[in-house]
Design a protein around this motif. Structure first.
Motif, mmCIF file in Angstrom:
data_model
loop_
_atom_site.group_PDB
_atom_site.id
_atom_site.type_symbol
_atom_site.label_atom_id
_atom_site.label_comp_id
_atom_site.label_asym_id
_atom_site.label_seq_id
_atom_site.Cartn_x
_atom_site.Cartn_y
_atom_site.Cartn_z
ATOM 1 N N THR A 35 -1.699 8.450 0.684
ATOM 2 C CA THR A 35 -2.877 9.057 -0.106
ATOM 3 C C THR A 35 -3.772 10.127 -0.219
ATOM 4 O O THR A 35 -4.267 10.828 -1.342
ATOM 5 N N SER A 82 0.469 -1.873 -0.361
ATOM 6 C CA SER A 82 -0.038 -0.518 0.416
ATOM 7 C C SER A 82 0.838 1.314 0.087
ATOM 8 O O SER A 82 1.871 1.079 0.162
ATOM 9 N N ALA A 83 0.592 2.518 0.568
ATOM 10 C CA ALA A 83 0.946 3.678 -0.247
ATOM 11 C C ALA A 83 0.938 3.709 1.805
ATOM 12 O O ALA A 83 1.000 3.411 2.418
ATOM 13 N N PHE A 111 -4.205 -1.350 -5.239
ATOM 14 C CA PHE A 111 -5.192 -0.073 -5.511
ATOM 15 C C PHE A 111 -5.157 0.566 -6.776
ATOM 16 O O PHE A 111 -6.065 1.141 -6.760
ATOM 17 N N LYS A 149 -1.816 10.618 5.561
ATOM 18 C CA LYS A 149 -1.719 9.386 4.961
ATOM 19 C C LYS A 149 -0.848 10.116 3.648
ATOM 20 O O LYS A 149 -1.530 10.947 3.577
ATOM 21 N N GLU A 196 1.286 3.869 -4.114
ATOM 22 C CA GLU A 196 1.626 2.335 -4.042
ATOM 23 C C GLU A 196 2.548 2.358 -5.103
ATOM 24 O O GLU A 196 3.213 1.335 -5.012
ATOM 25 N N ARG A 236 -11.387 3.376 -1.753
ATOM 26 C CA ARG A 236 -10.271 3.572 -0.631
ATOM 27 C C ARG A 236 -10.044 2.063 -0.062
ATOM 28 O O ARG A 236 -11.257 1.400 0.260
ATOM 29 N N GLY A 237 -8.559 1.906 1.020
ATOM 30 C CA GLY A 237 -8.532 0.398 0.851
ATOM 31 C C GLY A 237 -8.273 -0.490 -0.078
ATOM 32 O O GLY A 237 -8.237 -1.459 0.214
ATOM 33 N N GLY A 238 -8.278 -0.014 -1.449
ATOM 34 C CA GLY A 238 -8.223 -1.438 -2.444
ATOM 35 C C GLY A 238 -6.818 -2.243 -2.872
ATOM 36 O O GLY A 238 -7.293 -2.822 -3.963
ATOM 37 N N SER A 239 -6.351 -1.815 -2.227
ATOM 38 C CA SER A 239 -4.822 -2.533 -2.033
ATOM 39 C C SER A 239 -5.548 -3.950 -1.232
ATOM 40 O O SER A 239 -4.341 -5.557 -2.615
ATOM 41 N N ASP A 240 -5.611 -4.333 -0.781
ATOM 42 C CA ASP A 240 -6.869 -5.868 -0.556
ATOM 43 C C ASP A 240 -6.676 -6.137 -1.411
ATOM 44 O O ASP A 240 -6.570 -7.576 -1.610
HETATM 45 N N1 ASP Z 1 -4.005 3.545 -0.554
HETATM 46 C C1 ASP Z 1 -5.357 3.589 -0.390
HETATM 47 C C2 ASP Z 1 -5.604 4.137 0.886
HETATM 48 O O1 ASP Z 1 -5.447 5.044 1.358
HETATM 49 C C3 ASP Z 1 -5.343 2.299 -0.536
HETATM 50 C C4 ASP Z 1 -5.328 0.840 0.517
HETATM 51 O O2 ASP Z 1 -4.316 1.642 1.014
HETATM 52 O O3 ASP Z 1 -5.379 0.119 -0.097
HETATM 53 O O4 ASP Z 1 -7.132 4.105 0.335
#
Ligand code: ASP
Length: 455
Positions: free
Chosen positions: A59, A46-47, A185, A57, A131, A199-203
């Motif tokens: 991002t 992730s970032a 992401f 963050k 990322e 958001r959170g898409g690296s998962d």
């Molecule tokens: N960096 C992106 C976010 O903060 C994606 C991630 O962390 O999964 O949402």
């Protein structure tokens, strides 16, 4: 859970969240985790996330940079801040450029970002750099190949992930890779531009990579040792969940449990690949295993409890509605016409209840009411607000008599009035509706009866 397979060499995809890569010290822990196990060959970063409370963050800084750029204002200050975050990491790790032996530098990359953002700013492009840059550092630090997600992850014209194309292209690419780092992401939109997930898409990227690599395990490293039976902000020091099925997790994350992006299970589910949620700061903890199905008995009758506040119920009453063909369809049509999605639909003999999100419904309330009148000619329509929904989820409930009884006894004991009940036919979950103000009390009461006292 055993981590061996019959097929010989294991392949693992490891994804690290933002808190696991927030600074050089965290980065080192992540890299040590990768090096500690030879089967950890594919890495999704992730970032950089928050280093301390109140930190921002990367991002979020990137989104801010885009806002500034779109207004035509100067981005130098904010770009400088972002650059400092990466410099701190690269210098802290002491990475050298492989060709020149000089300290590893992202100067060229930052120049490209500056030019692009001052000439044609793009929000998704900006956000994706978090990322992208972190993955360049990670690839260099581990000595792994770098794969740009833009070349291997594709979205269709509707902005939806093109799963099959992605799986084919990425799968082919990984066949020839000994090891690789793929930024989370983002991917490539139908127009060829960078496009991000939500958001959170690296998962999701980690899951896509695990599917394409036909990995044995998808390890998702974060800052907690897996899922808890209940939200720690509501229940003090809750028990952790050892093993949870995809379906149970789906129910819990839909209802607000947030450790993993709710769409992240779909790609691995395709291949039956288990996900292991692990804690970068406590690498010896087993974490939570998310699996297709298991004969492992859950620790408690219930696997987890999750919930959300601020729903509304629209109660439609009409004598003999049960014999009126098409009644439900017409009610649903009234909601559909206003573009409102429906959460639940518990019903009685002459009454039908539709539960919706208060925030989506408020503005369109009278519109929906008149549409229901027009379409179904009901006797009355009542609307009740401030409803909280709590899902009690567990594969162990299926064969267990009295689960619902215990839930309601616990709630009655805690003086919580139950306003709605909905049990899925799979017996995997029971949903209860309570007043917003009773939300926390209700969750604690249910947790206590199944976990603390285990009666
Ligand atoms: N960096 C992106 C976010 O903060 C994606 C991630 O962390 O999964 O949402």
């Amino acid at each position: 859970m055993s981590q061996k397979t019959g097929s010989g060499v294991m392949k693992k995809v490891v994804k690290f969240g933002g808190s696991s890569l927030a600074d050089a010290e965290q980065f080192r822990k992540a890299a040590d985790i990768v090096r500690a196990d030879k089967s950890r060959i594919f890495v999704v970063p992730s970032a950089p996330g928050r280093r301390f409370d109140g930190d921002t963050k990367v991002t979020d800084l990137l989104y801010k940079m885009d806002e500034i750029a779109e207004k035509g204002e100067k981005i130098d200050d904010i770009l400088g801040k972002i650059r400092a975050r990466y410099a701190e990491i690269a210098e802290g790790l002491g990475i050298k450029d492989s060709a020149t032996g000089k300290p590893f530098s992202l100067d060229d990359e930052f120049e490209k970002i500056r030019v692009k953002m001052t000439t044609e700013p793009e929000r998704d492009y900006a956000a994706s750099r978090g990322e992208y840059l972190n993955s360049l550092i990670m690839a260099r630090y581990l000595g792994f190949e770098f794969i740009d997600a833009r070349e291997v992850i594709f979205f269709d014209e509707n902005g939806v992930l093109d799963s099959e194309k992605t799986n084919n292209v990425l799968g082919d690419r990984l066949k020839n890779a000994k090891n690789a780092v793929l930024p989370g992401f983002y991917g490539c939109g139908a127009d060829g531009r960078v496009k991000t997930f939500s958001r959170g898409g690296s998962d999701i990227t980690g899951s896509i990579m695990a599917r394409a690599a036909k990995a044995d395990v998808y390890e998702n490293w974060t800052d907690v040792s897996g899922f808890m039976v209940a939200d720690p902000r509501v229940v003090e020091d809750p028990e952790s969940i050892d093993t949870i099925t995809y379906r149970e997790l789906r129910e819990l994350s839909y209802m607000g449990a947030s450790v993993l992006h709710e769409e992240a299970i779909f790609p691995v589910r395709h291949e039956g690949i288990p996900i292991n949620i692990r804690n970068t700061n406590r690498p010896d903890d087993d974490g939570t295993w998310i699996v297709e199905s298991t004969c492992q008995k859950p620790k408690f009758v219930i696997t987890g409890i999750a919930g959300k506040k601020d729903f509304c119920s629209v109660i439609i009453n009409k004598a003999l509605m049960n014999s009126e063909i098409g009644f439900c369809r017409k009610v649903l049509q009234a909601f559909e016409e206003s573009g409102i999605s429906i959460e639940h639909m518990p019903s009685g003999i002459d009454t039908m209840t539709v539960v919706v999100h208060e925030s989506e419904f408020l503005d369109k309330e009278q519109h929906v009411v008149s549409a229901i009148h027009r379409l179904t000619d009901p006797d009355t329509i009542d609307i009740e607000a401030d409803l909280a929904l709590i899902a009690i989820v567990g594969r162990g409930m299926k064969s267990m008599r009295g689960t619902a009884g215990r839930i309601f006894a616990a709630l009655a004991h805690a003086r919580v009035n139950v306003r709605m009940i909905d049990q899925g036919s799979s017996e995997l979950n029971i949903i209860v509706g309570v007043e917003n103000k009773d939300f926390e009390t209700a969750i604690r009461a249910i947790y206590d009866i199944f976990v603390t006292t285990q009666i």
